[in-house]
Write a protein that holds these residues in place. Structure first.
Motif, PDB file in Angstrom:
ATOM      1  N   GLU A  11       0.871  -1.171   0.000  1.00  0.00           N
ATOM      2  CA  GLU A  11       0.000   0.000   0.000  1.00  0.00           C
ATOM      3  C   GLU A  11       0.909   1.222   0.000  1.00  0.00           C
ATOM      4  O   GLU A  11       1.684   1.429   0.939  1.00  0.00           O
ATOM      5  N   SER A  12       0.835   2.028  -1.054  1.00  0.00           N
ATOM      6  CA  SER A  12       1.695   3.208  -1.172  1.00  0.00           C
ATOM      7  C   SER A  12       1.204   4.324  -0.266  1.00  0.00           C
ATOM      8  O   SER A  12       0.010   4.501  -0.072  1.00  0.00           O
ATOM      9  N   GLY A  39       6.022   2.695   0.943  1.00  0.00           N
ATOM     10  CA  GLY A  39       4.776   1.981   1.174  1.00  0.00           C
ATOM     11  C   GLY A  39       4.899   0.970   2.290  1.00  0.00           C
ATOM     12  O   GLY A  39       5.993   0.681   2.787  1.00  0.00           O
ATOM     13  N   LEU A  42       1.599  -5.294   2.756  1.00  0.00           N
ATOM     14  CA  LEU A  42       0.356  -5.918   3.198  1.00  0.00           C
ATOM     15  C   LEU A  42       0.417  -7.432   3.120  1.00  0.00           C
ATOM     16  O   LEU A  42      -0.242  -8.122   3.890  1.00  0.00           O
ATOM     17  N   GLN A  66       0.182  -1.935 -10.666  1.00  0.00           N
ATOM     18  CA  GLN A  66      -0.949  -1.655  -9.789  1.00  0.00           C
ATOM     19  C   GLN A  66      -2.063  -2.656 -10.033  1.00  0.00           C
ATOM     20  O   GLN A  66      -2.255  -3.122 -11.147  1.00  0.00           O
ATOM     21  N   GLU A  68      -6.252  -3.409  -8.685  1.00  0.00           N
ATOM     22  CA  GLU A  68      -7.404  -2.896  -7.957  1.00  0.00           C
ATOM     23  C   GLU A  68      -8.183  -4.067  -7.371  1.00  0.00           C
ATOM     24  O   GLU A  68      -8.594  -4.973  -8.091  1.00  0.00           O
ATOM     25  N   GLU A  72      -9.924  -0.572  -4.112  1.00  0.00           N
ATOM     26  CA  GLU A  72      -8.679  -0.052  -3.549  1.00  0.00           C
ATOM     27  C   GLU A  72      -7.538  -0.422  -4.491  1.00  0.00           C
ATOM     28  O   GLU A  72      -7.515  -1.521  -5.041  1.00  0.00           O
ATOM     29  N   TYR A  74      -3.576  -1.193  -5.087  1.00  0.00           N
ATOM     30  CA  TYR A  74      -2.366  -1.651  -4.420  1.00  0.00           C
ATOM     31  C   TYR A  74      -1.257  -1.808  -5.457  1.00  0.00           C
ATOM     32  O   TYR A  74      -1.515  -1.933  -6.644  1.00  0.00           O
TER      33      TYR A  74
END
Length: 86
Positions: A11-12, A39, A42, A66, A68, A72, A74
């Motif tokens: 998570e940035s 970041g 997780l 990235q 989704e 959200e 990540y």
């Protein structure tokens, strides 16, 4: 959500707006001079030793991807692109 192999799910941290010495306001996307992002891990892949969930890292944002999940976003980062562990 579980990372696989030598991948991390990160998570940035958001940088927000930065003010330069001259008073110019730069948005996060305008900060192309900064190659590395900070970041929090997780999820750690099964082939990774020495890193754990909740570690804070710096990683090469140009070599991450990235994803989704449930609206959200990540970052998926390969172990080779981690440069600093705090």
């Amino acid at each position: 959500m579980q990372a696989i192999g030598k991948n991390l799910i990160v998570e940035s941290f958001k940088l927000g707006v930065l003010e330069t010495k001259g008073g110019l306001l730069l948005a996060e996307k305008q900060r192309e001079d900064i190659r590395y992002a900070e970041g929090k891990i997780l999820s750690v892949g099964s082939d990774i030793v020495g890193l754990k969930k909740d570690d804070v890292i710096y990683f090469d944002k140009n070599n991450s991807h990235q994803i989704e999940i449930e609206k959200e976003i990540y970052n998926v980062v390969h172990l080779n692109h981690v440069v600093v562990v705090l």
